[in-house]
Design a protein around this motif. Sequence first.
Motif, PDB file in Angstrom:
ATOM      1  N   ARG A  35      49.630  48.534  28.131  1.00  0.00           N
ATOM      2  CA  ARG A  35      50.418  47.306  28.194  1.00  0.00           C
ATOM      3  C   ARG A  35      50.621  46.816  29.624  1.00  0.00           C
ATOM      4  O   ARG A  35      50.585  45.615  29.885  1.00  0.00           O
ATOM      5  N   ASN A  70      64.743  42.656  27.622  1.00  0.00           N
ATOM      6  CA  ASN A  70      63.620  43.505  28.048  1.00  0.00           C
ATOM      7  C   ASN A  70      64.080  44.868  28.548  1.00  0.00           C
ATOM      8  O   ASN A  70      63.278  45.815  28.602  1.00  0.00           O
ATOM      9  N   TRP A  71      65.364  44.980  28.917  1.00  0.00           N
ATOM     10  CA  TRP A  71      65.853  46.294  29.339  1.00  0.00           C
ATOM     11  C   TRP A  71      65.776  47.314  28.200  1.00  0.00           C
ATOM     12  O   TRP A  71      65.804  48.529  28.441  1.00  0.00           O
ATOM     13  N   ASP A  72      65.684  46.823  26.950  1.00  0.00           N
ATOM     14  CA  ASP A  72      65.635  47.719  25.795  1.00  0.00           C
ATOM     15  C   ASP A  72      64.226  48.240  25.512  1.00  0.00           C
ATOM     16  O   ASP A  72      64.032  49.029  24.588  1.00  0.00           O
ATOM     17  N   ARG A  73      63.246  47.799  26.280  1.00  0.00           N
ATOM     18  CA  ARG A  73      61.884  48.304  26.098  1.00  0.00           C
ATOM     19  C   ARG A  73      61.806  49.758  26.575  1.00  0.00           C
ATOM     20  O   ARG A  73      62.707  50.244  27.267  1.00  0.00           O
ATOM     21  N   PRO A  74      60.727  50.483  26.219  1.00  0.00           N
ATOM     22  CA  PRO A  74      60.599  51.876  26.676  1.00  0.00           C
ATOM     23  C   PRO A  74      60.740  51.988  28.190  1.00  0.00           C
ATOM     24  O   PRO A  74      60.250  51.147  28.946  1.00  0.00           O
ATOM     25  N   LYS A  75      61.451  53.025  28.629  1.00  0.00           N
ATOM     26  CA  LYS A  75      61.746  53.194  30.057  1.00  0.00           C
ATOM     27  C   LYS A  75      60.479  53.187  30.906  1.00  0.00           C
ATOM     28  O   LYS A  75      60.442  52.621  32.011  1.00  0.00           O
ATOM     29  N   LYS A  76      59.410  53.782  30.388  1.00  0.00           N
ATOM     30  CA  LYS A  76      58.157  53.846  31.142  1.00  0.00           C
ATOM     31  C   LYS A  76      57.636  52.445  31.449  1.00  0.00           C
ATOM     32  O   LYS A  76      57.182  52.165  32.563  1.00  0.00           O
ATOM     33  N   GLU A  77      57.733  51.553  30.459  1.00  0.00           N
ATOM     34  CA  GLU A  77      57.255  50.184  30.667  1.00  0.00           C
ATOM     35  C   GLU A  77      58.168  49.424  31.618  1.00  0.00           C
ATOM     36  O   GLU A  77      57.691  48.689  32.497  1.00  0.00           O
ATOM     37  N   ASP A  79      60.073  50.676  34.011  1.00  0.00           N
ATOM     38  CA  ASP A  79      59.847  51.190  35.360  1.00  0.00           C
ATOM     39  C   ASP A  79      58.562  50.624  35.952  1.00  0.00           C
ATOM     40  O   ASP A  79      58.505  50.265  37.137  1.00  0.00           O
TER      41      ASP A  79
END
Length: 248
Positions: A35, A70-77, A79
Amino acid sequence: MKTVSERLDKNNIPKHIAIIMDGNGRWAAKHGKPRIMGHENGVESVRSVVEGAGEIGVKHLTLYAFSTENWDRPKKEVDALMGLLVHAIEAETDELNKNNVRLSVIGNVAIMPEEVRHKLNGCIDALKNNSGLNLVLALSYSGQWDIVNAVKHLVADVQQNKITQETINNELFQNYLSTAKMPAPELLIRTSGEYRISNFLLWQIAYSELHFTNKLWPDFRKQDLFEAIIDYQNRERRFGKTSEQLTS
């Protein structure tokens, strides 16, 4: 045959264009890539659109870069997006300066990582004396946040007797929004074929013309921006009035 830029009515260019840059993830999936590669390729689209907007005299270009949701997306994404943002700011500052572009930011930037805020402030300061296109990044932004934040400041001013309840109207309220120093967007563009506003500039787009395109954001270029503006120029903007009232 005229090129798309030659078909533009240079006397009817929107002063403010806002774009929901959608489709990075789907672009990556379509090309069999992670992604984040979609977001990385989307930077080239930003570069092209900023260049095109500056060429034709757009005054303000607001890009929905990162929403509060967008803060709720996976932490890896998240970051990876923050890292990409820092890299893009560093890489593009000189080019923006060469093209006389200013940079502004709207949104709840206070909750973003310190490194991002530091780089943003440095870029804004480096470009502050430019007089061309005002590039506005909507970061950690949502229309609902903007309205609630405006209400908080408005209430505080009422409590401190800086204004009275009787003076509150649409014009006054607009001065408390994050976009107070710019006109409302005449044109809102969304890429990727989705037909949603996604919590973007909810107050400001009350009478904006909406343009939806199936192109994924990483494939969007300044020629696509020009096509959207031509579509805008072919519309009749009535603001609640009738066609007869406009012609008379």
